[in-house]
Design a protein around this motif. Structure first.
Motif, PDB file in Angstrom:
ATOM      1  N   ARG A 144       0.842  -1.210   0.000  1.00  0.00           N
ATOM      2  CA  ARG A 144       0.000   0.000   0.000  1.00  0.00           C
ATOM      3  C   ARG A 144       0.872   1.254   0.000  1.00  0.00           C
ATOM      4  O   ARG A 144       0.518   2.267  -0.605  1.00  0.00           O
ATOM      5  N   ASN A 145       2.008   1.182   0.676  1.00  0.00           N
ATOM      6  CA  ASN A 145       2.920   2.329   0.706  1.00  0.00           C
ATOM      7  C   ASN A 145       3.539   2.616  -0.654  1.00  0.00           C
ATOM      8  O   ASN A 145       3.914   3.753  -0.942  1.00  0.00           O
ATOM      9  N   LEU A 146       3.646   1.578  -1.502  1.00  0.00           N
ATOM     10  CA  LEU A 146       4.101   1.805  -2.874  1.00  0.00           C
ATOM     11  C   LEU A 146       3.090   2.648  -3.630  1.00  0.00           C
ATOM     12  O   LEU A 146       3.447   3.503  -4.434  1.00  0.00           O
ATOM     13  N   GLY A 147       1.812   2.372  -3.356  1.00  0.00           N
ATOM     14  CA  GLY A 147       0.723   3.075  -4.031  1.00  0.00           C
ATOM     15  C   GLY A 147       0.202   2.296  -5.215  1.00  0.00           C
ATOM     16  O   GLY A 147       0.971   1.775  -6.023  1.00  0.00           O
ATOM     17  N   PHE A 148      -1.120   2.213  -5.316  1.00  0.00           N
ATOM     18  CA  PHE A 148      -1.738   1.513  -6.447  1.00  0.00           C
ATOM     19  C   PHE A 148      -1.745   2.435  -7.672  1.00  0.00           C
ATOM     20  O   PHE A 148      -1.751   3.663  -7.526  1.00  0.00           O
ATOM     21  N   PRO A 149      -1.765   1.818  -8.862  1.00  0.00           N
ATOM     22  CA  PRO A 149      -1.747   0.389  -9.173  1.00  0.00           C
ATOM     23  C   PRO A 149      -0.344  -0.187  -9.071  1.00  0.00           C
ATOM     24  O   PRO A 149       0.651   0.534  -9.128  1.00  0.00           O
ATOM     25  N   VAL A 150      -0.299  -1.524  -8.913  1.00  0.00           N
ATOM     26  CA  VAL A 150       0.975  -2.231  -8.847  1.00  0.00           C
ATOM     27  C   VAL A 150       0.931  -3.422  -9.798  1.00  0.00           C
ATOM     28  O   VAL A 150      -0.143  -3.890 -10.185  1.00  0.00           O
ATOM     29  N   ILE A 151       2.120  -3.901 -10.151  1.00  0.00           N
ATOM     30  CA  ILE A 151       2.238  -5.095 -10.983  1.00  0.00           C
ATOM     31  C   ILE A 151       2.809  -6.210 -10.121  1.00  0.00           C
ATOM     32  O   ILE A 151       3.844  -6.042  -9.470  1.00  0.00           O
ATOM     33  N   VAL A 152       2.111  -7.345 -10.086  1.00  0.00           N
ATOM     34  CA  VAL A 152       2.518  -8.492  -9.279  1.00  0.00           C
ATOM     35  C   VAL A 152       3.073  -9.568 -10.212  1.00  0.00           C
ATOM     36  O   VAL A 152       2.431  -9.933 -11.196  1.00  0.00           O
TER      37      VAL A 152
ATOM     38  N   PRO B  95       5.503 -13.410 -10.536  1.00  0.00           N
ATOM     39  CA  PRO B  95       6.403 -14.452 -10.040  1.00  0.00           C
ATOM     40  C   PRO B  95       7.826 -14.006 -10.367  1.00  0.00           C
ATOM     41  O   PRO B  95       8.090 -13.521 -11.476  1.00  0.00           O
ATOM     42  N   ALA B  96       8.751 -14.160  -9.444  1.00  0.00           N
ATOM     43  CA  ALA B  96      10.073 -13.552  -9.623  1.00  0.00           C
ATOM     44  C   ALA B  96      10.953 -14.246 -10.649  1.00  0.00           C
ATOM     45  O   ALA B  96      11.864 -13.629 -11.185  1.00  0.00           O
ATOM     46  N   THR B  97      10.698 -15.525 -10.937  1.00  0.00           N
ATOM     47  CA  THR B  97      11.634 -16.252 -11.794  1.00  0.00           C
ATOM     48  C   THR B  97      11.009 -16.806 -13.062  1.00  0.00           C
ATOM     49  O   THR B  97      11.589 -17.666 -13.724  1.00  0.00           O
ATOM     50  N   LEU B  98       9.842 -16.309 -13.439  1.00  0.00           N
ATOM     51  CA  LEU B  98       9.206 -16.760 -14.669  1.00  0.00           C
ATOM     52  C   LEU B  98       9.356 -15.713 -15.761  1.00  0.00           C
ATOM     53  O   LEU B  98       9.779 -14.589 -15.508  1.00  0.00           O
ATOM     54  N   GLY B  99       8.984 -16.085 -16.972  1.00  0.00           N
ATOM     55  CA  GLY B  99       8.982 -15.160 -18.091  1.00  0.00           C
ATOM     56  C   GLY B  99       7.715 -15.328 -18.899  1.00  0.00           C
ATOM     57  O   GLY B  99       6.758 -15.968 -18.458  1.00  0.00           O
ATOM     58  N   SER B 100       7.696 -14.731 -20.103  1.00  0.00           N
ATOM     59  CA  SER B 100       6.558 -14.815 -21.013  1.00  0.00           C
ATOM     60  C   SER B 100       5.267 -14.303 -20.385  1.00  0.00           C
ATOM     61  O   SER B 100       4.173 -14.700 -20.780  1.00  0.00           O
ATOM     62  N   SER B 101       5.383 -13.439 -19.380  1.00  0.00           N
ATOM     63  CA  SER B 101       4.240 -12.818 -18.706  1.00  0.00           C
ATOM     64  C   SER B 101       3.338 -13.816 -17.992  1.00  0.00           C
ATOM     65  O   SER B 101       2.184 -13.508 -17.691  1.00  0.00           O
ATOM     66  N   VAL B 102       3.846 -15.000 -17.714  1.00  0.00           N
ATOM     67  CA  VAL B 102       3.056 -16.009 -17.007  1.00  0.00           C
ATOM     68  C   VAL B 102       2.889 -15.594 -15.549  1.00  0.00           C
ATOM     69  O   VAL B 102       3.842 -15.252 -14.862  1.00  0.00           O
ATOM     70  N   GLY B 103       1.635 -15.621 -15.060  1.00  0.00           N
ATOM     71  CA  GLY B 103       1.354 -15.337 -13.661  1.00  0.00           C
ATOM     72  C   GLY B 103       1.408 -13.872 -13.277  1.00  0.00           C
ATOM     73  O   GLY B 103       1.349 -13.532 -12.089  1.00  0.00           O
ATOM     74  N   ILE B 104       1.507 -12.968 -14.246  1.00  0.00           N
ATOM     75  CA  ILE B 104       1.624 -11.537 -13.967  1.00  0.00           C
ATOM     76  C   ILE B 104       0.241 -10.881 -13.989  1.00  0.00           C
ATOM     77  O   ILE B 104      -0.573 -11.163 -14.867  1.00  0.00           O
ATOM     78  N   SER B 105      -0.008  -9.992 -13.023  1.00  0.00           N
ATOM     79  CA  SER B 105      -1.292  -9.293 -12.938  1.00  0.00           C
ATOM     80  C   SER B 105      -1.073  -7.839 -12.551  1.00  0.00           C
ATOM     81  O   SER B 105      -0.096  -7.501 -11.878  1.00  0.00           O
ATOM     82  N   CYS B 106      -2.007  -7.005 -12.954  1.00  0.00           N
ATOM     83  CA  CYS B 106      -2.045  -5.611 -12.513  1.00  0.00           C
ATOM     84  C   CYS B 106      -3.144  -5.479 -11.463  1.00  0.00           C
ATOM     85  O   CYS B 106      -4.265  -5.945 -11.673  1.00  0.00           O
ATOM     86  N   ALA B 107      -2.810  -4.892 -10.320  1.00  0.00           N
ATOM     87  CA  ALA B 107      -3.784  -4.719  -9.229  1.00  0.00           C
ATOM     88  C   ALA B 107      -4.009  -3.237  -8.958  1.00  0.00           C
ATOM     89  O   ALA B 107      -3.053  -2.495  -8.725  1.00  0.00           O
ATOM     90  N   LYS B 108      -5.267  -2.832  -8.987  1.00  0.00           N
ATOM     91  CA  LYS B 108      -5.613  -1.418  -8.779  1.00  0.00           C
ATOM     92  C   LYS B 108      -6.151  -1.148  -7.379  1.00  0.00           C
ATOM     93  O   LYS B 108      -6.336   0.015  -6.993  1.00  0.00           O
ATOM     94  N   ASN B 109      -6.395  -2.216  -6.630  1.00  0.00           N
ATOM     95  CA  ASN B 109      -6.876  -2.065  -5.257  1.00  0.00           C
ATOM     96  C   ASN B 109      -6.481  -3.313  -4.464  1.00  0.00           C
ATOM     97  O   ASN B 109      -5.909  -4.265  -5.017  1.00  0.00           O
ATOM     98  N   GLU B 110      -6.805  -3.319  -3.182  1.00  0.00           N
ATOM     99  CA  GLU B 110      -6.333  -4.400  -2.323  1.00  0.00           C
ATOM    100  C   GLU B 110      -6.981  -5.736  -2.664  1.00  0.00           C
ATOM    101  O   GLU B 110      -6.338  -6.783  -2.557  1.00  0.00           O
ATOM    102  N   LEU B 111      -8.241  -5.734  -3.065  1.00  0.00           N
ATOM    103  CA  LEU B 111      -8.907  -6.979  -3.435  1.00  0.00           C
ATOM    104  C   LEU B 111      -8.213  -7.615  -4.636  1.00  0.00           C
ATOM    105  O   LEU B 111      -7.929  -8.817  -4.640  1.00  0.00           O
ATOM    106  N   GLU B 112      -7.935  -6.802  -5.641  1.00  0.00           N
ATOM    107  CA  GLU B 112      -7.237  -7.304  -6.823  1.00  0.00           C
ATOM    108  C   GLU B 112      -5.817  -7.735  -6.468  1.00  0.00           C
ATOM    109  O   GLU B 112      -5.291  -8.706  -7.019  1.00  0.00           O
TER     110      GLU B 112
ATOM    111  N   ASP C 270      -3.968  -4.720 -22.714  1.00  0.00           N
ATOM    112  CA  ASP C 270      -4.316  -4.498 -21.314  1.00  0.00           C
ATOM    113  C   ASP C 270      -3.250  -3.609 -20.688  1.00  0.00           C
ATOM    114  O   ASP C 270      -2.445  -3.016 -21.380  1.00  0.00           O
ATOM    115  N   GLU C 271      -3.242  -3.534 -19.355  1.00  0.00           N
ATOM    116  CA  GLU C 271      -2.253  -2.689 -18.673  1.00  0.00           C
ATOM    117  C   GLU C 271      -0.844  -3.252 -18.823  1.00  0.00           C
ATOM    118  O   GLU C 271       0.136  -2.542 -18.685  1.00  0.00           O
ATOM    119  N   ILE C 272      -0.745  -4.554 -19.080  1.00  0.00           N
ATOM    120  CA  ILE C 272       0.558  -5.193 -19.208  1.00  0.00           C
ATOM    121  C   ILE C 272       0.562  -6.047 -20.466  1.00  0.00           C
ATOM    122  O   ILE C 272      -0.491  -6.448 -20.976  1.00  0.00           O
TER     123      ILE C 272
END
Length: 396
Positions: A177-185, A187-204, A254-256
């Motif tokens: 939350r201190n980073l501020g939304f939106p954020v990109i979440v 997996p640290a060791t994957l590629g090809s955008s697998v498992g990546i999401s954009c979150a605009k609020n805490e639920l997301e 999309d956002e990503i």
């Protein structure tokens, strides 16, 4: 005499199919008057296979049938030569001799240095980065730590392990939350955008973290860039020399930039062309001074991470503040980024030839270095009876 090139692809990775596409693209474009190509496919169960049927992309649609005809194999070194050897049967028959390996793999368990370490242990020359560069390039957290140490521009981020999130999720969510939304979440060791999401609020955010944790033990959360323009630049070279490609501007749905954007955007029923099928504008619509900055940062990132061969460095640009951030490198990029070199006049065949020539040259240079001593310090070593007795006891 042709140079015998073992093209290695597949692997136990969520980017398995992407690797197949990239490898078969490269094989199709190699100069077969100069190179004899031997396909080496690593199945998802980590078994290695070879055989001419592996050149046909259709056989991967049902690998159960392929197993009837492809030959399980392993890579061995014998008397200074390298062979693919049959693994089944009483006799270990040599199936093919190799001069050099060409890994075209994506993702963890292969691109992260795992495969490269094996190739170095065998001793065979290979195309691309070594163990260190491959490992650094795969871990988004460690690579950012290296970039920060070199004062290279990166976005604000935090990272954590899945176990830490299970134990202290509220503390981690507070930091995000201190980073501020939106954020990109991610997996640290994957590629090809697998498992990546954009979150605009805490639920997301919570859903995005749960998604990422399905793929990786280490998670990174980055502050999203406002007014985003994504551009990519490829680098070709080694520690002493680098050259850069044309810069592309990537168009996302999309956002990503998603896995769908990268590999399935060709439309239903159409064969994927890998990263070459993604929507893009070449050259990127950025000012000349910014393009120069991107190229310089791409080479700096390449050198900082000890990379070699061809790499694609992805950038995030805030078009309002005109701030450029390094997003991440791709040490073995999808489609080997050939589409970024063609606008410079370097066709895919020439790019592949450059990579193989450089790898052979680098191997010859490395063999001039001292890696071991001819003398054996144990030859004149005498162990006392007490010490020998102690060792025997441990071996029982």
């Amino acid at each position: 005499m042709k140079i015998k090139v073992g093209v290695i692809f597949g692997g136990e990775t969520v980017e398995h199919e992407v690797s197949i596409i990239s490898a078969l693209q490269a094989i199709e474009n190699m100069n077969q008057d100069k190179y004899e190509i031997i396909p080496i496919y690593i199945a998802k169960d980590r078994t290695w296979y070879t055989g001419h049927m592996l050149f046909d992309i259709d056989v991967y649609k049902d690998f159960k049938d392929l197993k009837k005809y492809a030959v399980p194999c392993t890579l061995v070194s014998k008397d200074g030569s390298f062979f693919l050897q049959k693994t089944k049967g009483i006799f270990r028959k040599n199936l093919a001799e190799l001069d050099i390996a060409f890994p075209i793999v994506h993702g963890n368990n292969v691109e992260d240095g795992t495969l490269h370490g094996y190739l170095k242990t065998v001793g065979i020359p290979f195309v691309g980065s070594g163990v260190l560069g491959s490992a650094l390039g795969q871990d988004k957290v460690v690579m950012k730590q290296v970039f920060a140490s070199m004062n290279l521009p990166i976005v604000d981020y935090i990272w954590f392990y899945d176990t830490e999130y299970a134990e202290s999720s509220e503390d981690i969510l507070k930091s995000i939350r201190n980073l501020g939304f939106p954020v990109i979440v991610k997996p640290a060791t994957l590629g090809s955008s697998v498992g990546i999401s954009c979150a605009k609020n805490e639920l997301e955010l919570k859903k995005a973290i749960e998604e990422a944790i399905q793929y990786d033990q280490k998670i990174i959360v980055e502050k999203a860039v406002s007014n985003l323009v994504e551009v990519n630049c490829s680098v070709l070279g080694n520690y002493s020399y680098q050259e850069t490609s044309e810069i592309e501007e990537v168009l996302t749905s999309d956002e990503i930039l998603t896995y769908q954007d990268k590999y399935i955007s060709g439309g239903k029923g159409k064969a994927s062309k890998g990263m070459a099928s993604a929507s893009r504008i070449i050259p990127a619509r950025i000012e000349q001074n910014m393009a120069k900055e991107v190229r310089n940062l791409a080479m700096a990132a390449f050198r900082a991470l000890n990379l070699s061969g061809v790499c694609r460095v992805d950038f995030l640009i805030d078009k309002e503040s005109k701030k450029v951030y390094i997003n991440e490198p791709n040490t073995i990029p999808g489609s080997l980024s050939f589409y970024l070199w063609e606008p410079t006049g370097k066709k895919y065949r020439e790019l592949l030839d450059n990579l193989l020539t450089q790898a052979i040259k680098d191997y010859k240079e490395k063999t001039k270095k001292i890696y071991s001593f001819d003398t054996n310090i144990l030859s004149g070593y005498v162990m006392g009876a007490k010490g020998l007795k102690g060792i025997k006891g441990k071996l029982k």
